[in-house]
Scaffold this motif. Sequence first.
Motif, PDB file in Angstrom:
ATOM      1  N   GLY A 539      24.385  28.524  87.034  1.00 34.00           N
ATOM      2  CA  GLY A 539      23.199  28.820  87.833  1.00 34.00           C
ATOM      3  C   GLY A 539      22.283  29.856  87.205  1.00 34.00           C
ATOM      4  O   GLY A 539      21.151  30.027  87.651  1.00 34.00           O
ATOM      5  N   THR A 540      22.732  30.522  86.151  1.00 34.72           N
ATOM      6  CA  THR A 540      21.902  31.531  85.485  1.00 34.72           C
ATOM      7  C   THR A 540      20.729  30.866  84.770  1.00 34.72           C
ATOM      8  O   THR A 540      20.893  29.853  84.090  1.00 34.72           O
ATOM      9  CB  THR A 540      22.733  32.319  84.452  1.00 34.72           C
ATOM     10  OG1 THR A 540      23.791  33.001  85.135  1.00 34.72           O
ATOM     11  CG2 THR A 540      21.865  33.338  83.720  1.00 34.72           C
ATOM     12  N   GLN A 541      19.531  31.459  84.938  1.00 30.00           N
ATOM     13  CA  GLN A 541      18.369  31.024  84.177  1.00 30.00           C
ATOM     14  C   GLN A 541      18.395  31.717  82.817  1.00 30.00           C
ATOM     15  O   GLN A 541      18.537  32.930  82.755  1.00 30.00           O
ATOM     16  CB  GLN A 541      17.078  31.401  84.917  1.00 30.00           C
ATOM     17  CG  GLN A 541      16.931  30.769  86.292  1.00 30.00           C
ATOM     18  CD  GLN A 541      16.497  29.311  86.206  1.00 30.00           C
ATOM     19  OE1 GLN A 541      15.845  28.919  85.253  1.00 30.00           O
ATOM     20  NE2 GLN A 541      16.858  28.517  87.205  1.00 30.00           N
ATOM     21  N   VAL A 542      18.255  30.956  81.731  1.00 34.86           N
ATOM     22  CA  VAL A 542      18.311  31.540  80.389  1.00 34.86           C
ATOM     23  C   VAL A 542      17.021  31.233  79.648  1.00 34.86           C
ATOM     24  O   VAL A 542      16.356  30.219  79.900  1.00 34.86           O
ATOM     25  CB  VAL A 542      19.521  31.022  79.591  1.00 34.86           C
ATOM     26  CG1 VAL A 542      20.821  31.445  80.248  1.00 34.86           C
ATOM     27  CG2 VAL A 542      19.486  29.507  79.416  1.00 34.86           C
ATOM     28  N   GLU A 543      16.688  32.130  78.720  1.00 38.36           N
ATOM     29  CA  GLU A 543      15.512  31.968  77.878  1.00 38.36           C
ATOM     30  C   GLU A 543      15.950  31.668  76.443  1.00 38.36           C
ATOM     31  O   GLU A 543      17.113  31.867  76.075  1.00 38.36           O
ATOM     32  CB  GLU A 543      14.649  33.240  77.910  1.00 38.36           C
ATOM     33  CG  GLU A 543      14.165  33.624  79.300  1.00 38.36           C
ATOM     34  CD  GLU A 543      13.243  32.578  79.907  1.00 38.36           C
ATOM     35  OE1 GLU A 543      12.537  31.895  79.130  1.00 38.36           O
ATOM     36  OE2 GLU A 543      13.230  32.438  81.145  1.00 38.36           O
ATOM     37  N   ALA A 565      15.094  27.045  76.832  1.00 34.61           N
ATOM     38  CA  ALA A 565      15.166  27.685  78.145  1.00 34.61           C
ATOM     39  C   ALA A 565      15.693  26.676  79.160  1.00 34.61           C
ATOM     40  O   ALA A 565      15.521  25.459  79.015  1.00 34.61           O
ATOM     41  CB  ALA A 565      13.794  28.198  78.560  1.00 34.61           C
ATOM     42  N   GLY A 566      16.349  27.176  80.196  1.00 27.53           N
ATOM     43  CA  GLY A 566      16.853  26.293  81.237  1.00 27.53           C
ATOM     44  C   GLY A 566      17.835  26.996  82.147  1.00 27.53           C
ATOM     45  O   GLY A 566      17.901  28.235  82.180  1.00 27.53           O
ATOM     46  N   THR A 567      18.621  26.199  82.881  1.00 32.47           N
ATOM     47  CA  THR A 567      19.588  26.712  83.844  1.00 32.47           C
ATOM     48  C   THR A 567      20.985  26.270  83.435  1.00 32.47           C
ATOM     49  O   THR A 567      21.208  25.099  83.116  1.00 32.47           O
ATOM     50  CB  THR A 567      19.286  26.175  85.256  1.00 32.47           C
ATOM     51  OG1 THR A 567      17.956  26.542  85.612  1.00 32.47           O
ATOM     52  CG2 THR A 567      20.265  26.755  86.277  1.00 32.47           C
ATOM     53  N   ARG A 569      24.215  24.786  83.942  1.00 31.12           N
ATOM     54  CA  ARG A 569      24.782  23.907  84.968  1.00 31.12           C
ATOM     55  C   ARG A 569      26.302  23.871  84.914  1.00 31.12           C
ATOM     56  O   ARG A 569      26.956  23.677  85.938  1.00 31.12           O
ATOM     57  CB  ARG A 569      24.223  22.493  84.813  1.00 31.12           C
ATOM     58  CG  ARG A 569      22.786  22.366  85.255  1.00 31.12           C
ATOM     59  CD  ARG A 569      22.600  22.855  86.674  1.00 31.12           C
ATOM     60  NE  ARG A 569      21.224  22.780  87.138  1.00 31.12           N
ATOM     61  CZ  ARG A 569      20.727  23.549  88.083  1.00 31.12           C
ATOM     62  NH1 ARG A 569      21.496  24.485  88.633  1.00 31.12           N
ATOM     63  NH2 ARG A 569      19.482  23.415  88.459  1.00 31.12           N
ATOM     64  N   ILE A 588      23.179  22.776  79.804  1.00 34.14           N
ATOM     65  CA  ILE A 588      21.989  23.473  80.282  1.00 34.14           C
ATOM     66  C   ILE A 588      20.974  22.441  80.756  1.00 34.14           C
ATOM     67  O   ILE A 588      20.665  21.479  80.042  1.00 34.14           O
ATOM     68  CB  ILE A 588      21.371  24.350  79.183  1.00 34.14           C
ATOM     69  CG1 ILE A 588      22.372  25.409  78.713  1.00 34.14           C
ATOM     70  CG2 ILE A 588      20.081  25.003  79.663  1.00 34.14           C
ATOM     71  CD1 ILE A 588      21.849  26.289  77.605  1.00 34.14           C
ATOM     72  N   GLU A 589      20.448  22.632  81.950  1.00 36.49           N
ATOM     73  CA  GLU A 589      19.375  21.778  82.459  1.00 36.49           C
ATOM     74  C   GLU A 589      18.034  22.378  82.054  1.00 36.49           C
ATOM     75  O   GLU A 589      17.720  23.502  82.440  1.00 36.49           O
ATOM     76  CB  GLU A 589      19.440  21.670  83.978  1.00 36.49           C
ATOM     77  CG  GLU A 589      18.374  20.761  84.559  1.00 36.49           C
ATOM     78  CD  GLU A 589      18.469  20.659  86.075  1.00 36.49           C
ATOM     79  OE1 GLU A 589      17.547  20.087  86.675  1.00 36.49           O
ATOM     80  OE2 GLU A 589      19.440  21.162  86.650  1.00 36.49           O
TER      81      GLU A 589
END
Length: 590
Positions: A539-543, A565-567, A569, A588-589
């Motif tokens: 669930g973490t948003q990453v850059e 970048a994404g979330t 999953r 990663i989504e």
Amino acid sequence: MTPPPVAGRPVSYVDATLRDLAPLPWGAAVGTDEIAAAAAALAGAGASVLEVLDPRCARGAIVSRAESPWDRLRAIVREVGGTPVGVVVGGRNLWSRDPVAPDVVRQFVLCAVESGASRIRAVDPLNDPDALLTGAEAAREAGADFVPSLIVGPAPRFDDPRWAAEAQALAELPGAVAICVSDGAGHLPPAALAALLRAVAGVCDLPVEVQVQAPGGMAPMLATAAVEAGAEAVQASAGAVALVSSRPSAETLRAALTGGARVFECDRRGLDRAARIVGPMLPADRLRQAAGTLFGPAVTIPPSLEVGLVARLGRLGLSRNLSAVADEAARVVTELGAITFAYPLGSSALAQAARHVIEGCRYDGIEEPLLQAALGRSGRLRGPVDPEAVAAAQAQDPGPPAPPPGLVDLARLAPSGASDEDLVLWALFGEEAERILARRGSFGAEADSGGDAPALVDRGLIEQLIEVVEGSSGAEVSVEVSGARVTVRRAEPAAAGTAPQAESDEADDSRALLRVESPMVGTFYGAPSPEAHPFVEEGTQVEVGQTLCLVEAMKLFNEITADRAGTIREICVENADSVEYGQLLFLIEP
């Protein structure tokens, strides 16, 4: 004696690109096919010799890729035409961390020459000529050039007469055709390096070669100073590979010497072509770490060790202590009889220094290789050993190590049917080489089953290769049969198109996600330390560029970062799990 430099005398180009391209832990990203393609390009760059394998590269091939260094060497030789090929070895340990028996050293050299190597360059962290003698004699027996190395370290001072005495003793080894002065950590500024080279040339009736690696962009300046001091050859790498190894780039050195008294022997167009081919083979993470090293504090430790140290200190929140550890490392090697950072003692010296700084006390325990050195078991020491280090070594001493097994004993321990080169691999890498030896024996038997008929790569052999890949944790298998090389790679799971209909929706979802795979064999860590919060959670948003995890390989902690970048999953492994090359770590989504 070596004559003084004269206007227009050429400077030979010794290429180190292939050694710098595939060491541990980055060697997992570059296979033998890619190395061979790079070698073919570099053959047109005008180098007098290509140094293609050293201990880190060989271990990378074995551990990260399950590939034989002998197969890699032969693949390179096939691609380079008449360009000479060389390997770099430790005098007592070759490509191993531990000493090997003299008959193993001799057999190694014979196997290397049979596989196409025409030059053996040998190093010893104590500059002990006795450690290099067996290799020198074997190289002369096999008809190969032998180049001993004078390893520069923090002690003694560059103007100490001991350096010239060591160089003279190394140059007198049988069959030596040159001597390489090697400063792999930028210990000496340009003027001091030039003075040392002149002192070496004054006592050696051999050409002097120079190998330099240095932080902060100092390497080209050091190489130029070496040429001005009379060096006959300089080691350099092509294109971006020079950046990641903190080595002089061949392009920069050629430009720096243009119009001067000396000429750098290379083919400019061939060098440009080679740089364009090898550059894309470098992983993005490695380029980012190299840029950080280039523009970070200038510390005199080998670049190959600095990256792992930076990761370790960062994991503990102690990045600001990098310079303190470097200073302590110089003190440690001086106290331990003036050893150097050369393989295999360098990583242990750095680990010892890090312990001193992190724990706030000195010699409350000692790394095992340093223990052996402190007690005089690793060769002739170059200076006194600090009493505190001796006391720590004596308190922890398990006794002298057992003599390494010779070829006769190895033949009883290794898998049945092992060839001479297989026995050498077994001596160097032990169980790490077992998978390769088993496959080579199996495929050799398959190739021999046709009697007098020409050996062909038939369907049965291909099916065997596929079965081995599917039944093992490796992502790839390569084998050479009668000069033909066959490579089978595991297909990407997401590419499979034969999933049952009931799983089609799940497969579609998976293909929409970005896969983050391990670039190496190692141990997965999801947090910078056991007490710290994880880098990311589901669930973490990453850059782009954000750290996702660490993978530890060979005591080096390598950051795995997000390319998109994404979330997050799914985190597909548990903390402290062992991971294989190509194993899925995150989805990663975007």
